[in-house]
Design a protein around this motif. Structure first.
Motif, PDB file in Angstrom:
ATOM      1  N   GLU A   1       0.727  -1.281  -0.061  1.00 50.79           N
ATOM      2  CA  GLU A   1      -0.027  -0.140  -0.079  1.00 50.79           C
ATOM      3  C   GLU A   1       0.984   1.243  -0.196  1.00 50.79           C
ATOM      4  N   LEU A   2       2.156   0.930   0.330  1.00 50.71           N
ATOM      5  CA  LEU A   2       3.095   2.068   0.176  1.00 50.71           C
ATOM      6  C   LEU A   2       4.011   2.312  -0.836  1.00 50.71           C
ATOM      7  N   GLY A   3       3.653   1.474  -1.975  1.00 55.49           N
ATOM      8  CA  GLY A   3       4.449   1.479  -3.042  1.00 55.49           C
ATOM      9  C   GLY A   3       5.759   0.543  -3.221  1.00 55.49           C
ATOM     10  N   ALA A   4       5.918  -0.471  -2.042  1.00 52.63           N
ATOM     11  CA  ALA A   4       6.943  -1.281  -2.006  1.00 52.63           C
ATOM     12  C   ALA A   4       6.511  -2.623  -2.815  1.00 52.63           C
ATOM     13  N   SER A   5       7.482  -2.922  -3.442  1.00 52.76           N
ATOM     14  CA  SER A   5       7.567  -4.065  -4.347  1.00 52.76           C
ATOM     15  C   SER A   5       7.676  -5.430  -3.173  1.00 52.76           C
ATOM     16  N   PRO A   6       7.712  -6.507  -3.707  1.00 51.80           N
ATOM     17  CA  PRO A   6       7.649  -7.652  -2.982  1.00 51.80           C
ATOM     18  C   PRO A   6       9.166  -7.806  -2.423  1.00 51.80           C
ATOM     19  N   TYR A   7      10.192  -7.356  -3.163  1.00 50.60           N
ATOM     20  CA  TYR A   7      11.418  -7.342  -3.070  1.00 50.60           C
ATOM     21  C   TYR A   7      11.787  -6.367  -1.812  1.00 50.60           C
ATOM     22  N   ARG A   8      11.170  -5.264  -1.748  1.00 47.98           N
ATOM     23  CA  ARG A   8      11.543  -4.041  -0.677  1.00 47.98           C
ATOM     24  C   ARG A   8      10.681  -4.711   0.366  1.00 47.98           C
ATOM     25  N   ILE A   9       9.426  -5.355   0.284  1.00 49.17           N
ATOM     26  CA  ILE A   9       8.868  -5.915   1.529  1.00 49.17           C
ATOM     27  C   ILE A   9       9.723  -6.976   2.244  1.00 49.17           C
ATOM     28  N   GLU A  10      10.320  -7.853   1.461  1.00 48.32           N
ATOM     29  CA  GLU A  10      11.281  -8.807   2.101  1.00 48.32           C
ATOM     30  C   GLU A  10      12.487  -8.112   2.718  1.00 48.32           C
ATOM     31  N   ALA A  11      12.999  -6.944   2.007  1.00 41.46           N
ATOM     32  CA  ALA A  11      14.163  -6.322   2.429  1.00 41.46           C
ATOM     33  C   ALA A  11      13.924  -5.519   4.098  1.00 41.46           C
ATOM     34  N   VAL A  12      12.579  -5.026   4.280  1.00 42.99           N
ATOM     35  CA  VAL A  12      12.286  -4.591   5.545  1.00 42.99           C
ATOM     36  C   VAL A  12      12.368  -5.594   6.520  1.00 42.99           C
ATOM     37  N   GLY A  13      11.931  -6.975   6.215  1.00 49.63           N
ATOM     38  CA  GLY A  13      11.933  -7.982   7.194  1.00 49.63           C
ATOM     39  C   GLY A  13      13.464  -8.356   7.517  1.00 49.63           C
ATOM     40  N   LYS A  14      14.373  -8.095   6.473  1.00 46.28           N
ATOM     41  CA  LYS A  14      15.607  -8.501   6.688  1.00 46.28           C
ATOM     42  C   LYS A  14      16.423  -7.603   7.809  1.00 46.28           C
TER      43      LYS A  14
END
Length: 230
Positions: free
Chosen positions: A132-145
């Motif tokens: 919802e904030l414009g994050a791609s699946p890659y960026r979502i995974e990155a935040v988790g890391k």
């Protein structure tokens, strides 16, 4: 480094210390409630704020400022961030970094080189809602890391969420609390109406104190030490 401006003195941005705040330009998320829309888009008037002026300010306030907080925008997008932080450390100043967590490789480098004293990670939403904030699946995974990296305890960490009516509720806060589990400091920042990246958010009323206290209890139940900024 592309700086957009400077707050000369702050007692809030690095709790327990007196710092100045350097704003970097550009961000890789598009949070609709963001008040720094110009920074998100990378807009800087003229040449921006020259880095040398930051060093001049720190030297002029030596003994009165403990350090500098780098915020944005998203500072980890700056290709020379590590070099700038290293220079601040060489000059004897404390360094605090604000980040959205989308570039864990940069964060890992900074931690490995011991270039930061404190990291503030903005946990925007439960991870599954970052799209919802414009994050791609890659960026979502990155935040988790980045979350996992900071939970290892190599640096003083401050988690925070800006809570926005219509975007956050108790279920979201329960999910965020579990992500940030145990013993760390957490700041709830109440949304403030005004100029926002998505203009439809600008007139929303902030949460009342009773809802903020309810959010606090949810976070404290996961062992977090919670401050509220109304």
């Amino acid at each position: 480094m592309k700086l957009a401006g400077l707050i000369r003195t702050s007692l809030l941005d690095d709790p327990g210390y007196i710092c100045c705040v350097a704003f970097t330009s550009g961000c890789d998320l598009r949070c609709p409630y963001c008040h720094n829309g110009d920074l998100v888009e990378g807009a800087v008037d003229g040449e921006g704020f020259p880095l040398e002026r930051l060093w001049d300010h720190l030297e002029a306030r030596r003994g009165r400022l403990d350090g500098v907080a780098f915020t944005g925008g998203e500072p980890t997008l700056q290709p020379d961030l590590a070099e700038v932080l290293a220079e601040a450390r060489v000059r004897g100043f404390r360094v605090k970094l604000d980040t959205n967590g989308t570039r864990p490789g940069v964060l890992e480098e900074l931690l490995g080189r011991r270039l930061v004293d404190r990291v503030a990670l903005d946990v925007k939403l439960p991870l599954e809602r970052y799209g919802e904030l414009g994050a791609s699946p890659y960026r979502i995974e990155a935040v988790g890391k980045s979350l996992s990296l900071l939970l290892e305890g190599a640096v003083d960490v401050l988690f925070r969420t800006t809570v926005v009516p219509g975007l956050h509720d108790e279920t979201d806060m329960e999910a965020i609390a579990k992500l940030c589990r145990g013993g760390r400091r957490f700041v709830i920042q109440n949304f403030r109406p005004g100029k926002t990246l998505d203009p439809s958010y600008g007139a929303r009323a902030p949460f009342p104190p009773s809802r903020l206290e309810g959010f606090r209890k949810i976070l404290e139940a996961q062992g977090l030490v919670v401050d509220i900024r109304p």
